[in-house]
Write a protein that holds these residues in place. Sequence first.
Motif, PDB file in Angstrom:
ATOM      1  N   LEU A   4       0.837  -1.194   0.000  1.00  0.00           N
ATOM      2  CA  LEU A   4       0.000   0.000   0.000  1.00  0.00           C
ATOM      3  C   LEU A   4       0.873   1.246   0.000  1.00  0.00           C
ATOM      4  N   GLU A   5       1.931   1.220   0.788  1.00  0.00           N
ATOM      5  CA  GLU A   5       2.874   2.345   0.819  1.00  0.00           C
ATOM      6  C   GLU A   5       3.469   2.570  -0.562  1.00  0.00           C
ATOM      7  N   SER A   6       3.829   1.489  -1.228  1.00  0.00           N
ATOM      8  CA  SER A   6       4.404   1.584  -2.566  1.00  0.00           C
ATOM      9  C   SER A   6       3.400   2.193  -3.548  1.00  0.00           C
ATOM     10  N   THR A   7       2.148   1.823  -3.409  1.00  0.00           N
ATOM     11  CA  THR A   7       1.093   2.385  -4.261  1.00  0.00           C
ATOM     12  C   THR A   7       0.974   3.888  -4.034  1.00  0.00           C
ATOM     13  N   TYR A   8       0.956   4.295  -2.777  1.00  0.00           N
ATOM     14  CA  TYR A   8       0.888   5.730  -2.458  1.00  0.00           C
ATOM     15  C   TYR A   8       2.090   6.467  -3.052  1.00  0.00           C
ATOM     16  N   ARG A   9       3.271   5.886  -2.891  1.00  0.00           N
ATOM     17  CA  ARG A   9       4.492   6.521  -3.396  1.00  0.00           C
ATOM     18  C   ARG A   9       4.420   6.669  -4.905  1.00  0.00           C
ATOM     19  N   ASN A  10       3.971   5.628  -5.591  1.00  0.00           N
ATOM     20  CA  ASN A  10       3.869   5.676  -7.059  1.00  0.00           C
ATOM     21  C   ASN A  10       2.848   6.697  -7.535  1.00  0.00           C
ATOM     22  N   GLN A  11       1.889   7.025  -6.685  1.00  0.00           N
ATOM     23  CA  GLN A  11       0.880   8.029  -7.013  1.00  0.00           C
ATOM     24  C   GLN A  11       1.300   9.433  -6.565  1.00  0.00           C
TER      25      GLN A  11
END
Length: 106
Positions: A4-11
């Motif tokens: 989820l953190e990675s998703t936020y970072r990518n966004q």
Amino acid sequence: MKKLESTYRNQGRWKEAESLQVQVTETRQRMLGEKHLSTLKSMEGLALTVWNQGRWKEAESLQVQAMETRQRVFGEEHPSTLRSMGDLASTYRDQSRWKEAESMGV
């Protein structure tokens, strides 16, 4: 949490990513110890997120801590240590701290 953190970072949702990264890093430190590779990777990921928000000194502090731990645990010439040194050199370069970047890069 890491995904989820990675998703936020990518966004580009840096604050949300940072909040999760802090939780992941603290949990890994508590459960695995500060010298564990997963803990160090989390710390460096947090440094990158902080760096992307323009908080250079905080990013540098996290990078130095991770690099010094890698040096103690894995040795000066381990690929993991060398990558950490390269990351820190890039942080110095991005701040126009040429001498420190060169020294670390060498």
